[in-house]
Design an enzyme around this catalytic site. Structure first.
Site, mmCIF file in Angstrom:
data_model
loop_
_atom_site.group_PDB
_atom_site.id
_atom_site.type_symbol
_atom_site.label_atom_id
_atom_site.label_comp_id
_atom_site.label_asym_id
_atom_site.label_seq_id
_atom_site.Cartn_x
_atom_site.Cartn_y
_atom_site.Cartn_z
ATOM 1 N N SER A 123 -80.439 88.652 -73.565
ATOM 2 C CA SER A 123 -80.432 87.196 -73.549
ATOM 3 C C SER A 123 -79.442 86.615 -74.564
ATOM 4 O O SER A 123 -78.282 86.990 -74.531
ATOM 5 C CB SER A 123 -81.852 86.713 -73.792
ATOM 6 O OG SER A 123 -82.008 85.464 -73.210
ATOM 7 N N LYS A 138 -75.521 87.881 -75.267
ATOM 8 C CA LYS A 138 -74.264 87.138 -75.415
ATOM 9 C C LYS A 138 -73.563 87.669 -76.674
ATOM 10 O O LYS A 138 -72.361 87.945 -76.672
ATOM 11 C CB LYS A 138 -74.535 85.635 -75.565
ATOM 12 C CG LYS A 138 -75.437 85.008 -74.477
ATOM 13 C CD LYS A 138 -75.635 83.491 -74.711
ATOM 14 C CE LYS A 138 -76.968 82.908 -74.244
ATOM 15 N NZ LYS A 138 -77.210 82.782 -72.847
ATOM 16 N N HIS A 148 -87.392 87.607 -67.022
ATOM 17 C CA HIS A 148 -86.475 87.646 -68.150
ATOM 18 C C HIS A 148 -87.114 88.458 -69.281
ATOM 19 O O HIS A 148 -88.017 87.973 -69.969
ATOM 20 C CB HIS A 148 -86.258 86.192 -68.585
ATOM 21 C CG HIS A 148 -85.260 86.001 -69.666
ATOM 22 N ND1 HIS A 148 -83.915 86.141 -69.458
ATOM 23 C CD2 HIS A 148 -85.411 85.650 -70.971
ATOM 24 C CE1 HIS A 148 -83.275 85.877 -70.592
ATOM 25 N NE2 HIS A 148 -84.167 85.591 -71.525
HETATM 26 C C1 GCU Z 1 -82.928 80.204 -73.490
HETATM 27 C C2 GCU Z 1 -81.460 79.892 -73.369
HETATM 28 C C3 GCU Z 1 -80.672 81.078 -72.843
HETATM 29 C C4 GCU Z 1 -80.984 82.316 -73.649
HETATM 30 C C5 GCU Z 1 -82.485 82.533 -73.708
HETATM 31 C C6 GCU Z 1 -82.938 83.696 -74.587
HETATM 32 O O1 GCU Z 1 -83.478 80.346 -72.220
HETATM 33 O O2 GCU Z 1 -81.306 78.758 -72.559
HETATM 34 O O3 GCU Z 1 -79.286 80.818 -72.888
HETATM 35 O O4 GCU Z 1 -80.319 83.432 -73.120
HETATM 36 O O5 GCU Z 1 -83.107 81.388 -74.235
HETATM 37 O O6 GCU Z 1 -82.270 84.046 -75.551
HETATM 38 O O7 GCU Z 1 -84.041 84.214 -74.307
#
Ligand code: GCU
Length: 409
Positions: free
Chosen positions: A249, A253, A390
């Protein structure tokens, strides 16, 4: 009905494939000035450089300067972790700049069988003590996001959160397959809040400065920097061979940006990284650039704000971030129910990045057709979409391990 602003955004986002705008992606093998890139030298010396600089100045933000000093210290070591299967090390890493220091802690498990093991390096969200039930792992003293279910209040972690994230880290599977794990709590590099007074950013300020300049680093870039400095230690450890940088997540990135900026990482694994990670921004499916800059104003450089609701003017898209990792092995993974992260956009990025792998004679993703659920494609560029939400699951690690195994020699 109560929604957080993020929850509201998630409920209002576009999840309808027929509403994805028509777009033309910038070609990874055509320079900004329109010249075709036909070989490795042109890629490395011209195109890769200009793409990297763009992401550096206009997306994640530049690291302003070099450190004055770097140091690490072995705090604790055992030959008897995981019932004797593993060695454990806990290392303190200290970064120094302008007479200020920051210290963060890396937990390492290494399989006892081999004298040098490949390792996965990845940040965790709540502290090193949450990835394992091992009672000897130190509890982070840093600011942690409150979480009622984990018993975290007043932004302080305690025994109550020990082992709460073990399901995300298939440590025994790694060990049994000859891999080690190195993990760090990301909040020790930069606490995940819109506050630039703390974290690694603050070491670099000049007198009177309170936040980074417009095209300097946001938090994702700071986290990537922390991974890169962790690599300084890892490459000095005689018991460690290759390092695959991993993240889920927001930390997926950061793993991509770390892999793009530091070629010492032998491979990159990015799990459910979504917007600002593997997903193509131009699709505007699920989370968008404007949305992420609103919910998380501290993640990117301020210069990235000009692309809010303006994706088509971006000279790059996220497939070019992936291409920066070439020819090193790269694994992108999605989850079926994780629409917010745009699984299809994550997949298409791997496809469009693959021409750069082709320049090196490496096989990427060769078809635009998305694979079926739970049917991984594993070439030098790999991709899977699994059932479920997720998260990081055993299924993900089983596949990462299998794939990484073919690149460890
Ligand atoms: C939020 C955010 C995402 C990110 C996620 C996470 O949903 O909008 O961009 O990847 O958190 O880190 O779980």
């Amino acid at each position: 009905l109560f929604f957080t602003s993020l929850g509201l955004a998630q409920s209002q986002a576009n999840y309808d494939e027929s509403k994805v705008p028509k777009f033309t992606l910038p070609d990874v093998l055509t320079s900004f000035s329109g010249n075709p890139i036909t070989n490795q030298t042109e890629w490395e010396e011209n195109r890769r450089r200009e793409i990297l600089q763009f992401f550096e100045k206009q997306v994640y933000g530049k690291v302003p300067d070099r450190l004055d000093e770097y140091g690490f210290k072995l705090l604790e070591e055992s030959n008897d972790a995981y019932g004797g299967k593993a060695r454990r090390k806990q290392i303190a890493i200290t970064l120094k700049k302008n007479k200020k220091t920051i210290t963060y802690y890396m937990l390492i498990y290494l399989p006892k069988g081999n004298p040098t093991a490949p390792v996965f390096l990845g940040y965790n969200f709540y502290g090193n003590h949450t990835v394992t039930a091992d009672p000897n792992v130190a509890i982070t003293k840093a600011w942690v996001k409150n979480n009622e279910a984990f018993g975290i209040t007043d932004n302080k972690a305690s025994e109550s959160s020990r082992g709460i994230r073990t399901h995300r880290w298939a440590i025994e599977k790694m060990l049994d397959n000859g891999f080690g794990l190195a993990t760090i709590y990301y909040g020790e590099i930069d606490p995940d809040k819109n506050d630039f007074s703390d974290g690694v950013h603050s070491l670099f300020y000049r007198d009177g400065q309170t936040k980074p300049k417009t095209n300097e680093w946001g938090s994702i870039s700071a986290w990537a920097f922390g991974l890169s400095k962790a690599m300084n230690y890892l490459e000095s450890d005689v018991n460690i061979s290759k390092v695959f940088v991993f993240g889920h997540s927001r930390l997926g990135k950061a793993a991509l940006w770390a892999g793009a900026t530091d070629k010492r990482f032998a491979g990159v694994i990015s799990n459910n990284s979504g917007c600002g990670g593997a997903a193509l921004s131009r699709r505007q499916f699920g989370e968008t650039v404007a949305q992420i800059n609103t919910s998380f104003p501290h993640w990117f450089a301020d210069s990235f704000l000009k692309y809010d609701n303006n994706e088509r003017t971006l000279p790059v898209d996220q497939h070019q971030l992936l291409a920066l990792i070439a020819p090193r092995p790269l694994y992108i993974a999605s989850a079926e129910e994780d629409k917010w992260a745009d699984p299809k956009g994550e997949f298409l990025s791997t496809y469009y990045a693959s021409s750069v792998y082709g320049l090196y004679g490496r096989k990427g993703i060769t078809s635009k057709e998305m694979p079926k659920t739970n049917a991984p494609i594993q070439n030098t560029v790999a991709y899977h979409i699994r059932t479920g939400i997720h998260d990081v699951m055993d299924y993900d690690w089983e596949n990462y391990i299998k794939w990484a195994n073919t690149f460890v020699k």
